[in-house]
Motif scaffolding. Structure first.
Motif, PDB file in Angstrom:
ATOM      1  N   VAL A 170       0.834  -1.203   0.000  1.00  0.00           N
ATOM      2  CA  VAL A 170       0.000   0.000   0.000  1.00  0.00           C
ATOM      3  C   VAL A 170       0.871   1.256   0.000  1.00  0.00           C
ATOM      4  CG1 VAL A 170      -1.610   1.352   1.396  1.00  0.00           C
ATOM      5  CG2 VAL A 170      -1.997  -1.083   1.078  1.00  0.00           C
ATOM      6  N   ILE A 171       1.920   1.259   0.810  1.00  0.00           N
ATOM      7  CA  ILE A 171       2.811   2.430   0.862  1.00  0.00           C
ATOM      8  C   ILE A 171       3.506   2.626  -0.474  1.00  0.00           C
ATOM      9  CG2 ILE A 171       4.825   3.431   1.999  1.00  0.00           C
ATOM     10  CD1 ILE A 171       4.047   1.841   4.506  1.00  0.00           C
ATOM     11  N   LEU A 172       3.995   1.539  -1.067  1.00  0.00           N
ATOM     12  CA  LEU A 172       4.694   1.644  -2.346  1.00  0.00           C
ATOM     13  C   LEU A 172       3.749   2.108  -3.452  1.00  0.00           C
ATOM     14  CD1 LEU A 172       7.413   1.238  -3.715  1.00  0.00           C
ATOM     15  CD2 LEU A 172       6.796  -1.148  -4.132  1.00  0.00           C
ATOM     16  N   GLY A 173       2.529   1.563  -3.481  1.00  0.00           N
ATOM     17  CA  GLY A 173       1.559   2.012  -4.468  1.00  0.00           C
ATOM     18  C   GLY A 173       1.183   3.468  -4.274  1.00  0.00           C
ATOM     19  N   ALA A 174       1.068   3.887  -3.009  1.00  0.00           N
ATOM     20  CA  ALA A 174       0.712   5.273  -2.718  1.00  0.00           C
ATOM     21  C   ALA A 174       1.787   6.240  -3.208  1.00  0.00           C
ATOM     22  CB  ALA A 174       0.493   5.457  -1.223  1.00  0.00           C
ATOM     23  N   SER A 175       3.036   5.801  -3.237  1.00  0.00           N
ATOM     24  CA  SER A 175       4.107   6.687  -3.720  1.00  0.00           C
ATOM     25  C   SER A 175       3.934   7.009  -5.200  1.00  0.00           C
ATOM     26  CB  SER A 175       5.467   6.045  -3.470  1.00  0.00           C
ATOM     27  OG  SER A 175       5.661   4.892  -4.288  1.00  0.00           O
ATOM     28  N   PHE A 176       3.523   6.020  -5.989  1.00  0.00           N
ATOM     29  CA  PHE A 176       3.267   6.276  -7.417  1.00  0.00           C
ATOM     30  C   PHE A 176       2.009   7.126  -7.596  1.00  0.00           C
ATOM     31  CE2 PHE A 176       6.019   2.567  -7.690  1.00  0.00           C
ATOM     32  CZ  PHE A 176       6.828   2.878  -8.771  1.00  0.00           C
ATOM     33  N   ILE A 177       1.012   6.897  -6.768  1.00  0.00           N
ATOM     34  CA  ILE A 177      -0.204   7.709  -6.847  1.00  0.00           C
ATOM     35  C   ILE A 177       0.106   9.158  -6.462  1.00  0.00           C
ATOM     36  CG2 ILE A 177      -2.499   8.039  -5.852  1.00  0.00           C
ATOM     37  CD1 ILE A 177      -2.718   5.021  -5.617  1.00  0.00           C
ATOM     38  N   LEU A 178       0.975   9.353  -5.478  1.00  0.00           N
ATOM     39  CA  LEU A 178       1.380  10.705  -5.095  1.00  0.00           C
ATOM     40  C   LEU A 178       2.052  11.413  -6.258  1.00  0.00           C
ATOM     41  CD1 LEU A 178       1.780  12.910  -2.963  1.00  0.00           C
ATOM     42  CD2 LEU A 178       3.892  11.754  -2.276  1.00  0.00           C
TER      43      LEU A 178
END
Length: 276
Positions: A170-178
């Motif tokens: 979730v954290i890694l995916g959120a970085s790309f979404i950011l």
């Protein structure tokens, strides 16, 4: 049909509520779970799996089947979102906006089939475009690598502290979404394309299931990581610890790719052209 459906739902709900009467009392120390399963996990978890974090040991080892299918459900959510929202690529002729990278002048090209070569100094912007904030862009570019590094730490260190594949993914995916939110969807897709996260999403599930299949090929039960001791040249307890790490990596890959997959389709209404 609506009335029949309502009757079925009400009957099913009634049966489920009635069945709760057979549940043990809240916190009952004599319940089956507290009498047999939980004490074994607490007392033998470290000795049998070599993992100090009992949550990770339960999810990735003792309840490995459940976690594998939970990962599969996440992958299915991405697939459903893709089939419901994704618009097949086709030739589209619509107005595009470009901004000069030096002066900030904005121009419009009505037919995107013929983009002049003189637009090399221009960058494409969205139709409903709001000027990007330099501070936000710069701050996010600085923060994203550290967020991704922390995500990898959470995945790899889930054995010893709170974390694991789901949290790190979730954290890694959120970085790309950011990155997509602070810049635009096209910038994020340059880092991880649609084909890439469409492949990585099932690949994570295959890593998980593949670890179990490998155990079976070695003559053990599915997801019995002790079988990996022959390959890794370690004792069975250490092999179970390494097996948990392998499946956690698979979960992290699947969760990361699926998050990006869902966001890209939802934010661009399925056309991967202009995001939020």
């Amino acid at each position: 049909m609506k009335i029949i459906g309502l009757i079925i739902v009400m009957l099913t709900g009634t049966v489920l509520v009635y069945a709760t009467g057979d549940f043990p009392s809240w916190g009952d120390p004599l319940s089956p779970a507290s009498s047999h399963v939980s004490p074994h996990y607490i007392e033998q978890g470290v000795h049998e799996t070599g993992v100090p974090n009992i949550v990770t040991a339960v999810l990735a080892d003792y309840r490995g089947f459940d976690t594998m299918f939970e990962t599969t459900v996440i992958f299915c959510a991405g697939v459903v979102c893709f089939f419901l929202l994704r618009i097949p690529e086709r030739v589209s002729f619509k107005e595009r906006q470009f901004r000069h990278m030096g002066t900030g002048i904005t121009i419009r090209i009505k037919d995107d089939r013929k983009i002049p070569a003189s637009l090399e100094e221009f960058e494409r912007i969205d139709t409903l475009w709001t000027p990007h904030d330099l501070i936000i862009e710069t701050a996010c570019r600085i923060l994203i690598p550290f967020i991704q590094l922390f995500a990898l730490y959470v995945i790899a260190h889930g054995h010893y502290s709170p974390g694991g594949g789901f949290q790190g993914g979730v954290i890694l995916g959120a970085s790309f979404i950011l990155l997509a939110i602070s810049h635009d969807l096209r910038t994020a897709l340059k880092r991880l394309s649609e084909k890439a996260h469409a492949v990585l999403s099932p690949a994570g599930v295959l890593i998980y299931a593949g670890a179990g299949a490998l155990c079976m090929a070695l003559g053990f039960n599915f997801l019995d990581y002790g079988a990996l001791a022959r390959i890794l040249c370690v004792d069975p307890v250490t092999a179970r610890s390494h097996g948990i790490l392998i499946v956690e990596v698979g979960v992290g890959v699947a969760v990361t790719a699926t998050m990006i997959w869902i966001y890209s389709n939802v934010s661009s209404r399925g056309n991967y052209d202009e995001g939020l």
